[in-house]
Design a protein around this motif. Structure first.
Motif: not given
Length: 253
Positions: A1-7, A83-92, A233-236
């Motif tokens: 996840m790049n910095s633009v999306i995180v921001r 925390a969402f940025c870190f968790s997305l895809g890592r908890i299921g 996240l949908r456009p990305h």
């Protein structure tokens, strides 16, 4: 996840926290202020020391309450977004909304519900002002402990998933979390300062209102942020899919 999306997610998390804070403020004003007023009335009736009131009660219950709740909502919204940025895809295999909902539920349980079980909220007049430092330390210590235990349960669940499957691993992690929390609640020092003649109804209603306000804040944050995060996240995801499919696309003769 790049910095633009995180921001972008960070900004939307703070906005979602602000919106959730507005809802929580409305509920706090409707159902929480009666318990505060009753506690103040009890305190005034049982003390002869009356200091000068720097801020009027009307300002405390409106501007002061709104400022506190909105600042809190915005701050935790930003932290939850990271925390969402870190968790997305890592908890299921959950999408943005599912991850946001799980994150909000987990945050409510670890940051508020578990500490509440040991050190519940109390209205004015039901505690000793001289022990506020001790009670604050114990409360935030319980929050830190609950977060660490929750992280340990998540790590345990991930390690067991490959061997026992996601469902069994999740059940085992939840059981382990509850067991360790139960031990912590049993051995941590208790705080029992409520006067025997303090109205039990006021105490119960105040604590129930505090629990409901936090539940509304986290539930509304999960819903609002999940919606906003999905739009980011949908456009990305669509662009990533196009890039992945580009080498295999047929070319014109």
């Amino acid at each position: 996840m790049n910095s633009v999306i995180v921001r972008a997610l960070l900004v939307r998390g703070m906005l979602a926290g602000l919106a959730a804070g507005l809802l929580a403020f409305g509920l706090a004003y409707l159902i929480g202020e009666s318990g505060v007023n009753a506690g103040i009335a009890y305190e005034d009736a049982h003390t002869h020391e009356h200091g000068m009131e720097l801020v009027s009660r009307a300002a405390q219950s409106t501007v002061g309450l709104a400022t506190g709740v909105l600042v809190f909502g915005t701050a935790v919204g930003g932290i939850a977004a990271l925390a969402f940025c870190f968790s997305l895809g890592r908890i299921g295999q959950f999408g943005a909304r599912g991850t946001a909902a799980l994150l909000a539920a987990g945050a409510f349980v670890t940051v508020y519900l578990v500490p509440f079980l040991k050190y519940p909220a109390n209205p004015p007049g039901s505690t000793d002002p001289d022990t506020i430092g001790k009670r604050t330390t114990l409360y935030f210590g319980m929050i830190a402990l609950a977060v660490l235990i929750a992280l340990g349960a998540v790590i345990l669940g991930r390690r067991l998933a490959g061997r026992f499957g996601n469902w069994n691993a999740t059940v085992a992690a939840v059981v382990a979390f509850i067991a360790v929390i139960a031990v912590a609640l049993a051995f941590l020092p208790a705080v029992n300062e409520t006067p025997k003649d303090f109205p039990a109804t006021v105490l119960w209603q105040f604590r129930l209102a505090a629990l409901g306000i936090q539940a509304l804040l986290w539930a509304s944050f999960g819903v609002i942020f999940g919606f906003l995060a999905e739009r980011v996240l949908r456009p990305h995801a669509a662009r990533s899919a196009q890039v992945a499919a580009a080498p295999g696309m047929p070319t014109a003769a």
